[in-house]
Design an enzyme around this catalytic site. Structure first.
Site, short mmCIF file in Angstrom:
data_model
loop_
_atom_site.label_atom_id
_atom_site.label_comp_id
_atom_site.label_asym_id
_atom_site.label_seq_id
_atom_site.Cartn_x
_atom_site.Cartn_y
_atom_site.Cartn_z
N LYS A 95 0.80 -1.23 0.00
CA LYS A 95 0.00 0.00 0.00
C LYS A 95 0.84 1.29 0.00
O LYS A 95 0.38 2.32 -0.46
CB LYS A 95 -0.92 0.02 1.22
CG LYS A 95 -2.08 -0.93 1.11
CD LYS A 95 -2.98 -0.84 2.32
CE LYS A 95 -4.09 -1.86 2.23
NZ LYS A 95 -4.93 -1.90 3.42
N ASP A 126 -9.90 2.84 2.77
CA ASP A 126 -9.89 2.20 4.10
C ASP A 126 -10.35 3.14 5.21
O ASP A 126 -10.98 2.71 6.17
CB ASP A 126 -8.46 1.74 4.46
CG ASP A 126 -8.09 0.43 3.78
OD1 ASP A 126 -8.99 -0.34 3.42
OD2 ASP A 126 -6.87 0.19 3.64
P1 NAP Z 1 1.10 -3.78 7.69
O1 NAP Z 1 1.27 -2.52 6.95
O2 NAP Z 1 2.06 -4.90 7.43
O3 NAP Z 1 1.14 -3.42 9.28
C1 NAP Z 1 1.06 -4.43 10.24
C2 NAP Z 1 1.17 -3.82 11.64
O4 NAP Z 1 0.98 -4.90 12.57
C3 NAP Z 1 2.52 -3.22 11.95
O5 NAP Z 1 2.34 -2.11 12.79
C4 NAP Z 1 3.26 -4.34 12.70
O6 NAP Z 1 4.15 -3.87 13.68
C5 NAP Z 1 2.11 -4.99 13.44
N1 NAP Z 1 2.40 -6.41 13.68
C6 NAP Z 1 2.63 -7.37 12.75
N2 NAP Z 1 2.85 -8.56 13.35
C7 NAP Z 1 2.80 -8.33 14.68
C8 NAP Z 1 2.96 -9.15 15.83
N3 NAP Z 1 3.24 -10.48 15.70
N4 NAP Z 1 2.83 -8.60 17.05
C9 NAP Z 1 2.55 -7.28 17.18
N5 NAP Z 1 2.39 -6.44 16.13
C10 NAP Z 1 2.51 -6.96 14.90
O7 NAP Z 1 -0.36 -4.39 7.46
P2 NAP Z 1 -1.75 -3.60 7.19
O8 NAP Z 1 -1.97 -3.43 5.73
O9 NAP Z 1 -1.78 -2.40 8.06
O10 NAP Z 1 -2.83 -4.70 7.67
C11 NAP Z 1 -2.88 -5.05 9.04
C12 NAP Z 1 -4.08 -5.95 9.31
O11 NAP Z 1 -5.28 -5.25 9.04
C13 NAP Z 1 -4.12 -7.22 8.46
O12 NAP Z 1 -4.54 -8.29 9.25
C14 NAP Z 1 -5.14 -6.91 7.39
O13 NAP Z 1 -5.81 -8.08 6.93
C15 NAP Z 1 -6.12 -6.03 8.19
N6 NAP Z 1 -6.86 -5.11 7.30
C16 NAP Z 1 -8.20 -5.23 7.26
C17 NAP Z 1 -8.95 -4.39 6.46
C18 NAP Z 1 -10.44 -4.54 6.41
O14 NAP Z 1 -11.05 -4.01 5.48
N7 NAP Z 1 -11.07 -5.17 7.37
C19 NAP Z 1 -8.32 -3.40 5.68
C20 NAP Z 1 -6.93 -3.29 5.76
C21 NAP Z 1 -6.21 -4.16 6.57
P3 NAP Z 1 5.67 -3.44 13.33
O15 NAP Z 1 5.58 -2.00 12.94
O16 NAP Z 1 6.40 -3.69 14.57
O17 NAP Z 1 6.10 -4.33 12.18
#
Ligand code: NAP
Length: 267
Positions: free
Chosen positions: A68, A104
């Site tokens: 993204k 989003d």
């Molecule tokens: P991203 O950019 O990769 O960010 C992930 C975040 O989660 C980062 O802050 C990361 O921390 C943290 N994280 C990852 N693994 C972790 C762990 N084991 N323990 C603690 N923190 C952890 O991903 P994203 O695009 O923001 O998406 C995140 C989640 O939201 C996903 O599950 C996705 O499916 C969901 N989502 C849902 C929707 C919806 O429409 N419902 C829309 C978008 C996203 P660090 O900074 O330390 O790496």
């Protein structure tokens, strides 16, 4: 029927095989009698994937984890709100230009408006692409923002960007928040049993939202319900962001309940 006039739309992500986006968009194309298909691609290189979109005349794409932010540098034009968020989740190809948007933020914030956001303390767990979009929406509606994240510097940067406050994850159990929003992958495979906010910190009257929507009933959502919190599941955000993408591509607003049902029926 697929024929030589069928338009192609797609989602670009990695991993992407769990994505429910093909379900909702193909349903919306079919219900609206639009000759188009929507497929899921897992590109190794997002720059090359964007070049393919241009070359093949793909009409539009969803962009998901982890592309993204990186995708932004390959686009011709980016919507003002997506620029402010620092993340793009939707591509639209029109008039020979590839444009970027982010659906989003409104999708996450709309279900929370019923509880009130102005002057409420809103804790976002995570500082990735989804967190940026949600933080933008909360700060625009004058919520008091707190960011909790595993990597402290990333959390601090996001908090600073929207005049919020940063706290480390191990301080969450003592946090007094009105609204808690999980934007980490904790709660989905392979972290099904993990909870991003400690159960003892959840109190009756809090509003708890999870961006994770597979499974629907994450450990955070079920624990929050047991504690008497009001809950908003990730599917509400998912169908709303998808419906807004569909509108950008076709001008048509699909029915949210129909999209929600197709996801639930197809597990
Ligand atoms: P991203 O950019 O990769 O960010 C992930 C975040 O989660 C980062 O802050 C990361 O921390 C943290 N994280 C990852 N693994 C972790 C762990 N084991 N323990 C603690 N923190 C952890 O991903 P994203 O695009 O923001 O998406 C995140 C989640 O939201 C996903 O599950 C996705 O499916 C969901 N989502 C849902 C929707 C919806 O429409 N419902 C829309 C978008 C996203 P660090 O900074 O330390 O790496």
């Amino acid at each position: 029927m697929i024929n030589s006039s069928t338009y192609l739309y797609c989602v670009l992500g990695s991993p992407v095989k769990h994505s429910k986006s093909p379900l909702i968009h193909n349903k919306a194309f079919s219900d609206n009698r639009i000759n188009a298909v929507y497929l899921a691609f897992e590109p190794r290189d997002i720059g090359q994937a964007v070049q393919s979109i241009r070359t093949l005349g793909i009409r539009g794409a969803s962009v998901t984890l982890p592309f993204k932010e990186e995708v932004m540098k390959y686009l011709d034009w980016i919507d003002e709100e997506a620029l402010a968020m620092g993340a793009v989740n939707t591509l639209v190809q029109e008039d020979g230009q590839l444009k970027g948007y982010n659906t989003d933020s409104k999708a996450a914030v709309n279900p929370l408006r019923a509880f009130g956001i102005k002057n409420k303390t809103v804790c976002i767990i995570g500082a990735g692409g989804a967190a940026k979009a949600v933080a933008y929406g909360i700060s625009k509606r004058q919520g008091r923002l707190i960011i909790a994240n595993r990597t402290h510097q990333k959390g601090r940067d996001l908090a600073d960007r929207f005049q919020g406050q940063f706290i480390p994850l191990d301080k969450l159990s003592t946090l007094e928040a009105d609204i808690v929003i999980n934007t980490t992958p904790l709660g989905m495979e392979p972290h099904l049993e993990e909870i991003p906010f400690p159960g003892q910190g959840l109190k009756s009257g809090m509003v708890v939202m999870d961006a994770v929507y597979t499974p629907l009933n994450t450990r955070l959502i079920s624990t929050a319900r047991e504690k008497g919190c009001q809950t908003v599941d990730g599917l509400s955000m998912f169908v709303a962001q998808g419906a807004a993408q569909f509108k950008l591509w076709t001008g048509i607003e699909p029915d949210l309940e129909t999209l929600r049902r197709i996801v639930l029926e197809n597990g």
